[in-house]
Scaffold this motif. Structure first.
Motif, PDB file in Angstrom:
ATOM      1  N   ALA A   1      -5.183  17.905   8.472  1.00 34.63           N
ATOM      2  CA  ALA A   1      -3.987  18.610   9.117  1.00 34.63           C
ATOM      3  C   ALA A   1      -2.904  18.115   8.545  1.00 34.63           C
ATOM      4  O   ALA A   1      -2.612  16.695   8.411  1.00 34.63           O
ATOM      5  N   GLY A   2      -1.843  18.967   8.046  1.00 38.68           N
ATOM      6  CA  GLY A   2      -0.535  18.512   7.290  1.00 38.68           C
ATOM      7  C   GLY A   2      -0.785  17.747   5.964  1.00 38.68           C
ATOM      8  O   GLY A   2      -1.904  17.642   5.643  1.00 38.68           O
ATOM      9  N   ALA A   3       0.265  17.055   5.622  1.00 41.89           N
ATOM     10  CA  ALA A   3       0.353  16.246   4.444  1.00 41.89           C
ATOM     11  C   ALA A   3      -0.226  14.718   4.745  1.00 41.89           C
ATOM     12  O   ALA A   3       0.064  14.304   5.844  1.00 41.89           O
ATOM     13  N   PRO A   4      -0.984  14.147   4.042  1.00 46.93           N
ATOM     14  CA  PRO A   4      -1.218  12.621   4.138  1.00 46.93           C
ATOM     15  C   PRO A   4       0.016  12.040   4.263  1.00 46.93           C
ATOM     16  O   PRO A   4       1.178  12.367   3.633  1.00 46.93           O
ATOM     17  N   LYS A   5       0.039  10.992   5.069  1.00 52.74           N
ATOM     18  CA  LYS A   5       1.459  10.153   5.306  1.00 52.74           C
ATOM     19  C   LYS A   5       1.218   8.796   4.495  1.00 52.74           C
ATOM     20  O   LYS A   5       0.383   7.965   4.827  1.00 52.74           O
ATOM     21  N   PHE A   6       2.087   8.619   3.355  1.00 46.46           N
ATOM     22  CA  PHE A   6       1.902   7.406   2.603  1.00 46.46           C
ATOM     23  C   PHE A   6       2.728   6.433   3.087  1.00 46.46           C
ATOM     24  O   PHE A   6       3.824   6.466   3.365  1.00 46.46           O
ATOM     25  N   GLU A   7       2.167   5.208   2.868  1.00 51.99           N
ATOM     26  CA  GLU A   7       2.876   3.866   3.449  1.00 51.99           C
ATOM     27  C   GLU A   7       2.546   3.039   2.339  1.00 51.99           C
ATOM     28  O   GLU A   7       1.331   2.525   1.865  1.00 51.99           O
ATOM     29  N   GLY A   8       3.639   2.292   1.659  1.00 52.61           N
ATOM     30  CA  GLY A   8       3.268   1.277   0.819  1.00 52.61           C
ATOM     31  C   GLY A   8       3.680  -0.078   1.156  1.00 52.61           C
ATOM     32  O   GLY A   8       4.871  -0.169   2.058  1.00 52.61           O
ATOM     33  N   PHE A   9       3.177  -1.299   1.149  1.00 50.29           N
ATOM     34  CA  PHE A   9       3.599  -2.513   1.613  1.00 50.29           C
ATOM     35  C   PHE A   9       3.648  -3.598   0.762  1.00 50.29           C
ATOM     36  O   PHE A   9       2.235  -3.834  -0.017  1.00 50.29           O
ATOM     37  N   THR A  10       4.514  -4.512   0.434  1.00 50.82           N
ATOM     38  CA  THR A  10       4.468  -5.584  -0.441  1.00 50.82           C
ATOM     39  C   THR A  10       4.040  -6.735   0.369  1.00 50.82           C
ATOM     40  O   THR A  10       4.639  -7.164   1.598  1.00 50.82           O
ATOM     41  N   ALA A  11       3.146  -7.669   0.396  1.00 50.42           N
ATOM     42  CA  ALA A  11       2.641  -8.922   0.850  1.00 50.42           C
ATOM     43  C   ALA A  11       3.807  -9.962   0.716  1.00 50.42           C
ATOM     44  O   ALA A  11       4.429 -10.185  -0.119  1.00 50.42           O
ATOM     45  N   ILE A  12       4.080 -10.576   2.182  1.00 47.58           N
ATOM     46  CA  ILE A  12       5.165 -11.607   2.336  1.00 47.58           C
ATOM     47  C   ILE A  12       4.379 -12.885   2.736  1.00 47.58           C
ATOM     48  O   ILE A  12       4.872 -13.805   2.599  1.00 47.58           O
ATOM     49  N   GLN A  13       3.054 -12.506   3.116  1.00 46.98           N
ATOM     50  CA  GLN A  13       2.375 -13.943   3.361  1.00 46.98           C
ATOM     51  C   GLN A  13       0.641 -13.445   3.534  1.00 46.98           C
ATOM     52  O   GLN A  13       0.265 -12.407   3.714  1.00 46.98           O
ATOM     53  N   HIS A  14       0.168 -14.299   3.131  1.00 47.85           N
ATOM     54  CA  HIS A  14      -1.505 -14.124   2.947  1.00 47.85           C
ATOM     55  C   HIS A  14      -2.324 -15.336   3.400  1.00 47.85           C
ATOM     56  O   HIS A  14      -1.971 -16.347   3.044  1.00 47.85           O
TER      57      HIS A  14
END
Length: 105
Positions: A88-101
């Motif tokens: 349903a609808g368009a996929p929602k994109f989210e991008g994340f840069t790691a600040i801790q691992h």
């Protein structure tokens, strides 16, 4: 590290077809420099829909952007606009840069 995620809301009656589409596709991700990992996740069912999230892990945002401009990307997504729309609808994109691992020892 960069994580690229897409969320999909899928009507419950399309869930099986949606999963089969993903399980049968040739993603070409393994051909890309900077690619680390891919997961397709099935989430909760609510109000007749199932939430799915795909995420890829990359060395950097730039290696992810290279993927989106590549022939491998075009090939992997060639069927995306054809046939029956399963979500349903368009996929929602989210991008994340790691600040801790933190990893298991």
């Amino acid at each position: 590290m960069y994580l690229a995620m897409n969320r999909f809301t899928v009507p419950v009656e399309n869930a099986e077809g949606f999963e089969q589409l993903w399980l049968s596709r040739d993603s070409k991700l393994h051909e890309m420099p900077g690619f680390r990992d891919f997961h397709m996740l099935r989430g909760p069912e609510e109000d007749g829909h199932v939430l799915y999230a795909s995420h890829t892990v990359w060395d950097s945002e730039e290696t992810f952007r290279d993927w989106t401009r590549s022939e491998q990307f075009r090939s992997a997504h060639a069927r995306a606009g054809s046939g029956t729309r399963l979500h349903a609808g368009a996929p929602k994109f989210e991008g994340f840069t790691a600040i801790q691992h933190i990893a298991a020892e």
